[in-house]
Design an enzyme around this catalytic site. Structure first.
Site, PDB file in Angstrom:
ATOM      1  N   SER A  52       0.820  -1.213   0.000  1.00 48.56           N
ATOM      2  CA  SER A  52       0.000   0.000   0.000  1.00 48.56           C
ATOM      3  C   SER A  52       0.856   1.266   0.000  1.00 48.56           C
ATOM      4  CB  SER A  52      -0.913   0.017   1.236  1.00 48.56           C
ATOM      5  OG  SER A  52      -1.732  -1.128   1.249  1.00 48.56           O
TER       6      SER A  52
HETATM    7  N1  SAM Z   1      -0.452  -4.673   4.184  1.00 49.67           N
HETATM    8  C1  SAM Z   1       0.159  -5.026   2.940  1.00 49.67           C
HETATM    9  C2  SAM Z   1       1.555  -4.492   2.784  1.00 49.67           C
HETATM   10  O1  SAM Z   1       1.984  -3.687   3.619  1.00 49.67           O
HETATM   11  O2  SAM Z   1       2.221  -4.901   1.824  1.00 49.67           O
HETATM   12  C3  SAM Z   1      -0.691  -4.653   1.749  1.00 49.67           C
HETATM   13  C4  SAM Z   1      -1.648  -5.682   1.479  1.00 49.67           C
HETATM   14  S1  SAM Z   1      -2.419  -5.798  -0.077  1.00 49.67           S
HETATM   15  C5  SAM Z   1      -3.109  -4.211  -0.354  1.00 49.67           C
HETATM   16  C6  SAM Z   1      -3.824  -6.787   0.449  1.00 49.67           C
HETATM   17  C7  SAM Z   1      -3.466  -8.201   0.816  1.00 49.67           C
HETATM   18  O3  SAM Z   1      -4.634  -8.824   1.338  1.00 49.67           O
HETATM   19  C8  SAM Z   1      -3.007  -9.064  -0.366  1.00 49.67           C
HETATM   20  O4  SAM Z   1      -1.749  -9.597  -0.102  1.00 49.67           O
HETATM   21  C9  SAM Z   1      -4.079 -10.166  -0.428  1.00 49.67           C
HETATM   22  O5  SAM Z   1      -3.570 -11.422  -0.823  1.00 49.67           O
HETATM   23  C10 SAM Z   1      -4.556 -10.193   1.005  1.00 49.67           C
HETATM   24  N2  SAM Z   1      -5.866 -10.796   1.218  1.00 49.67           N
HETATM   25  C11 SAM Z   1      -7.008 -10.666   0.490  1.00 49.67           C
HETATM   26  N3  SAM Z   1      -7.988 -11.387   1.054  1.00 49.67           N
HETATM   27  C12 SAM Z   1      -7.473 -11.977   2.169  1.00 49.67           C
HETATM   28  C13 SAM Z   1      -7.984 -12.825   3.181  1.00 49.67           C
HETATM   29  N4  SAM Z   1      -9.254 -13.251   3.203  1.00 49.67           N
HETATM   30  N5  SAM Z   1      -7.167 -13.232   4.167  1.00 49.67           N
HETATM   31  C14 SAM Z   1      -5.872 -12.839   4.196  1.00 49.67           C
HETATM   32  N6  SAM Z   1      -5.321 -12.035   3.270  1.00 49.67           N
HETATM   33  C15 SAM Z   1      -6.109 -11.605   2.278  1.00 49.67           C
END
Ligand code: SAM
Length: 209
Positions: A52
């Protein structure tokens, strides 16, 4: 970055600002993106996901109103950068990621940085992480179609859930939902844009593309 893009946009939480100055963001981006690590936008990581935008990471950490002893759940580990920021501000952090390869990569970097109070879990974060609940704060870093009931159920009294809600990638709003006993009090924090939250209490896998 911390002065220009974070404090300059109104983030006042000193602990969050300190964490944004300290955590080496370049360790969490792909090698070919290192030069762009401190730019004011999200960057692509593996599995079609993103790290992000720094301001959004700081906004969410600050909205979670963290204290040094707080137990925090992050849903959506991605690169692990957001978890590192939360880990510098709170007491203990569990971060959950549905893509195993991302979780393994994040665990390695967090370990290298000595952030041993940040625990990376592989699983469906829409169901929370009951083993470590209740949490003083839950930060969701993917856009949910609706607020997952399991996460509300794992919030401590006084706990804060910070979550983007709405149709991904457009039309999402960042919410902070605070538990006060049996009551839930909602603040609207503005429009945001996140990849979809996929899972039993999120969107279908088909929505990921
Ligand atoms: N916080 C992260 C960083 O600092 O890099 C950014 C995360 S990215 C915007 C969103 C993440 O949520 C992705 O890696 C995606 O695979 C994960 N995601 C989506 N649905 C999910 C779920 N049900 N459980 C766990 N992770 C999930």
């Amino acid at each position: 970055m911390a002065r220009r893009d974070i404090a300059g946009r109104g983030i006042r939480d000193e602990a969050v600002l300190r964490a944004m100055r300290t955590v080496p963001r370049e360790r969490f981006v792909p090698d070919e993106m290192v030069e762009l690590a401190y730019e004011d936008h999200p960057l692509p990581i593996a599995e079609g996901q993103t790290i992000s935008q720094p301001y959004i990471v700081a906004l969410m950490a600050s909205a979670a109103e963290l204290g040094p002893g707080d137990r925090v759940l992050e849903v959506g580990t991605g690169s692990g950068y957001g978890a590192a920021i939360l880990g510098c501000v709170a007491g203990e952090v569990w971060t959950i990621e549905r893509h195993e390869q991302l979780a393994l990569g994040a665990r390695n970097v967090l370990g290298d940085l000595g952030l041993d109070r940040v625990h990376v879990v592989v699983g469906d974060g829409t169901l929370g992480h009951a083993e470590a609940a209740p949490f003083d704060a839950i930060v969701v870093t993917a856009g949910a179609p609706t607020v997952p009931a399991a996460l509300l159920g794992q919030l401590a009294d006084g706990g804060r859930l910070v979550i983007p809600v709405g149709q991904a990638p457009w039309g999402q709003e960042l919410l902070r939902i605070r538990r006060r006993g049996d009551r839930l009090v909602e603040d609207r924090l503005g429009g945001v844009r996140f990849v979809p939250l996929i899972g039993a209490q999120g969107s279908d896998v088909d929505d990921e593309s």
